[in-house]
Design a protein around this motif. Structure first.
Motif, PDB file in Angstrom:
ATOM      1  N   LEU A  36      -3.386  -0.414   4.290  1.00 33.36           N
ATOM      2  CA  LEU A  36      -3.244  -1.769   3.760  1.00 33.36           C
ATOM      3  C   LEU A  36      -3.199  -2.778   4.906  1.00 33.36           C
ATOM      4  N   ALA A  37      -2.482  -2.419   5.974  1.00 34.17           N
ATOM      5  CA  ALA A  37      -2.457  -3.289   7.147  1.00 34.17           C
ATOM      6  C   ALA A  37      -3.858  -3.442   7.734  1.00 34.17           C
ATOM      7  N   PRO A 206      -8.727  -5.958  -0.816  1.00 37.47           N
ATOM      8  CA  PRO A 206      -8.295  -5.177   0.353  1.00 37.47           C
ATOM      9  C   PRO A 206      -7.631  -3.859  -0.032  1.00 37.47           C
ATOM     10  N   ALA A 207      -6.875  -3.863  -1.135  1.00 39.45           N
ATOM     11  CA  ALA A 207      -6.171  -2.646  -1.541  1.00 39.45           C
ATOM     12  C   ALA A 207      -7.146  -1.537  -1.914  1.00 39.45           C
ATOM     13  N   ALA A 208      -8.295  -1.878  -2.487  1.00 37.49           N
ATOM     14  CA  ALA A 208      -9.275  -0.852  -2.867  1.00 37.49           C
ATOM     15  C   ALA A 208      -9.856  -0.182  -1.633  1.00 37.49           C
ATOM     16  N   TRP A 209     -10.237  -0.998  -0.636  1.00 36.25           N
ATOM     17  CA  TRP A 209     -10.762  -0.428   0.607  1.00 36.25           C
ATOM     18  C   TRP A 209      -9.702   0.431   1.278  1.00 36.25           C
ATOM     19  N   ALA A 210      -8.450  -0.066   1.304  1.00 36.25           N
ATOM     20  CA  ALA A 210      -7.363   0.690   1.927  1.00 36.25           C
ATOM     21  C   ALA A 210      -7.148   2.019   1.228  1.00 36.25           C
ATOM     22  N   ASP A 297       2.417  -5.040  -3.398  1.00 36.22           N
ATOM     23  CA  ASP A 297       2.197  -6.488  -3.471  1.00 36.22           C
ATOM     24  C   ASP A 297       3.010  -7.220  -2.405  1.00 36.22           C
ATOM     25  N   GLU A 298       4.256  -6.817  -2.243  1.00 38.42           N
ATOM     26  CA  GLU A 298       5.107  -7.444  -1.228  1.00 38.42           C
ATOM     27  C   GLU A 298       4.582  -7.173   0.180  1.00 38.42           C
ATOM     28  N   LEU A 299       4.103  -5.963   0.410  1.00 38.93           N
ATOM     29  CA  LEU A 299       3.574  -5.607   1.721  1.00 38.93           C
ATOM     30  C   LEU A 299       2.315  -6.402   2.039  1.00 38.93           C
ATOM     31  N   LEU A 300       1.418  -6.545   1.069  1.00 40.72           N
ATOM     32  CA  LEU A 300       0.192  -7.313   1.290  1.00 40.72           C
ATOM     33  C   LEU A 300       0.508  -8.769   1.613  1.00 40.72           C
ATOM     34  N   ALA A 301       1.479  -9.336   0.889  1.00 40.65           N
ATOM     35  CA  ALA A 301       1.854 -10.724   1.154  1.00 40.65           C
ATOM     36  C   ALA A 301       2.458 -10.867   2.561  1.00 40.65           C
TER      37      ALA A 301
END
Length: 582
Positions: A36-37, A206-210, A297-301
């Motif tokens: 995700l990062a 981004p989450a899908a690629w991750a 969601d919190e991590l992505l933000a």
């Protein structure tokens, strides 16, 4: 085919499944967090990079990928013992199949008798072929097929069958009344299967690629370095498929001897047992991912807040590390490429390019036919209502499975050529490549149709007579068709790793490979600007230093080691230098 296990899963088996899913999530989620990062950095870098002038001028269609809802009466093999019974089936726009006892039940909003997401299924329309498949699922110790009880599939020959086969789920057996109905259902079901299968590959999130990268890395840690179709489906479905492949050998050894019946009856019972295990795994995996959603969601933000202000510094650091890594591995890598890659790359390139090229030529042909049909109706002074109907039908072309079949068939017919990549490279992702080419054809058709309709709307006025309007449409037709070949290499453009030593190292390796691939594409396509086309389609231009190497991010199909069953020496890339390892 009436035999089945007295209890598909006892409490001990259910607990075992739960424990295995939980163990998978404990191993997988840390990798997912790291990716995700990587995905946020990738997205921010792409947003902030200088945008080259677009080489392709087609508008992007605003319509989301979907399948056209299809419904009608079929006969369904169901019950215990199974019997052929009439049902009313509905294929929803999201690729979910439902069946009702009769049409009125569906029209009144009643609950279906059953439903299934079509992810992972294959449609067979030959009864003999399906029976052979059943015979291979649970062969008797002697290898012969014995039949202890009446077999409905043999009692009643099926004239227009539709068999939905899945490696881990109960098979679904339907029959249509006519060949025409059978064909229409086959095309609709295949569209639903593809739509469900490529949901992650089509996503720009981004989450899908991750997630896809995390699955690849998780499987590498489990010893699987090949490329196959396990990533077809939603996130929960993909994790379910991964675990089912791990469970299958033990499940077969422990439960097959205790199944009742023989031959096809036993095979039918085996699919029901697999279905029960699959349902339990999917439910637990779905629950685990739902529980992770708030944290994600919190991590992505948080990543967005922390990465965006420092992205320039991070990319400069990445460029410096990448440069040092290239200097360390350039010699061994070039030697490896000369010995392992150079001799094979032209063959791979020809195979992949021909798959995409044939589908896109079919798109051009189909689009031209559609425009010609509009022009004929316009010149023929059709009524306004009829012309509006034709324009609507033209706009719906990308979602019409019958019309698009000419494009999809071209990709499907390449399956044999793609299959020849299995032996030398251990490549088992044929279905993903076919789906990818078909998705590309559908998206390109949608974009071309949207572009044509907008340009036509701009140039057609009430002051034009029918002949003048038709000539304007011809000009628009020529302009749109001219743009289509520029998309020929799009299917080869993918993402890029992130700011970790392992990710930068993989990117360096792939960057050198991408230079070789660009060269082969130029030869295969006969285009001098193939490299710039690919660069324009790249989603992650990391830095200007070594941009040729680092903007073309591919998930390592060429550089991965083949699957364990392949008779081929693995591509031995040099290890990352010790001084750069964390």
């Amino acid at each position: 085919m009436g035999g089945r296990p007295s209890s598909p899963l006892d409490k001990r088996q259910q607990q075992h499944v739960t424990d295995r899913v939980d163990a998978l999530l404990r191993s997988f989620l840390p990798c997912y967090r790291g990716q995700l990062a990587a995905s946020v950095l990738r997205q921010v870098a792409c947003e902030l990079s200088p945008q080259e002038p677009a080489g392709c001028q087609l508008l992007r269609s605003k319509k989301l990928p979907r399948v056209r809802e299809h419904r009608g009466p079929l006969v369904h093999l169901r019950g215990h013992p199974p019997q052929w019974q009439p049902v009313f089936c509905v294929l929803r726009g999201d690729g979910r199949l439902e069946w009702f006892s009769h049409r009125e039940e569906y029209e009144d909003g009643g609950r279906p008798l059953g439903s299934t997401a079509l992810t992972g299924y294959t449609v067979l329309t030959c009864q003999r072929e399906y029976l052979r498949l059943l015979d291979t699922l649970c062969p008797d110790a002697s290898g012969a097929h014995t039949q202890e009880e009446a077999d409905p599939l043999l009692e009643m020959p099926v004239g227009c069958p539709l068999f939905l086969q899945h490696p881990f789920r109960r098979h679904l057996c339907f029959s249509a009344a006519t060949r025409e109905a059978q064909r229409a259902w086959r095309l609709a079901l295949q569209g639903g299967i593809r739509l469900r299968g490529t949901v992650l590959q089509r996503s720009q999130a981004p989450a899908a690629w991750a997630f896809l990268e995390a699955v690849r890395l998780y499987r590498q840690h489990q010893g699987h370095f090949g490329d196959d179709d396990v990533t077809l489906g939603s996130d929960a479905e993909v994790l379910t498929a991964v675990l089912m492949r791990e469970l299958l050998p033990a499940l077969r050894a422990q439960t097959l001897p205790g199944l009742r019946g023989a031959g096809r009856t036993r095979a039918w019972a085996w699919t029901e047992l697999l279905d029960a295990v699959h349902a339990a795994v999917l439910a637990r995996a779905s629950a685990g991912l739902r529980a992770f959603q708030p944290e994600k969601d919190e991590l992505l933000a948080a990543l967005e807040r922390t990465i965006r202000p420092d992205v320039d510094q991070m990319l400069r650091l990445r460029a410096r590390v990448a440069g040092r890594l290239r200097a360390e591995v350039q010699g061994p890598l070039e030697s490896c490429l000369r010995g392992k890659v150079a001799v094979q790359l032209p063959r791979i390139t020809r195979t992949l390019v021909s798959t995409v090229e044939a589908a896109l030529v079919a798109v051009q042909t189909l689009l031209a036919r559609g425009v010609d049909r509009l022009s004929r109706h316009l010149r023929g002074s059709s009524s306004g209502a009829q012309l509006r109907k034709e324009v609507y039908a033209f706009g719906e072309m990308p979602w019409d499975p019958e019309l698009m079949q000419i494009c999809y068939q071209e990709a499907e017919q390449s399956r044999g050529c793609l299959g020849r990549l299995v032996a030398p490279f251990g490549f088992l992702g044929t279905q993903s490549l076919v789906f990818g080419a078909q998705d590309l054809a559908q998206q390109l058709m949608a974009d071309a149709v949207a572009t044509f309709l907008q340009l036509a709307d701009q140039c057609l006025t009430t002051a034009l007579d029918c002949d003048q309007a038709a000539r304007q449409l011809e000009k628009v037709r020529a302009r749109v068709l001219k743009e289509l070949p520029a998309f020929e290499a799009d299917v080869l453009a993918m993402g890029s790793p992130a700011l970790t030593i392992e990710g930068i190292y993989e990117d360096v390796i792939r960057g050198v490979l991408s230079q070789r691939i660009d060269g082969e594409l130029k030869k295969a396509l006969g285009a001098a600007d193939v490299s710039s086309t690919l660069d324009g389609c790249s989603e992650a231009p990391w830095d200007q230093v070594g941009a040729d190497e680092e903007t073309e991010a591919q998930r390592g199909t060429c550089s991965r080691q083949p699957g364990p069953g392949a008779e081929v020496q693995p591509l031995c890339l040099p290890p990352a230098p010790e001084t750069f390892r964390s």
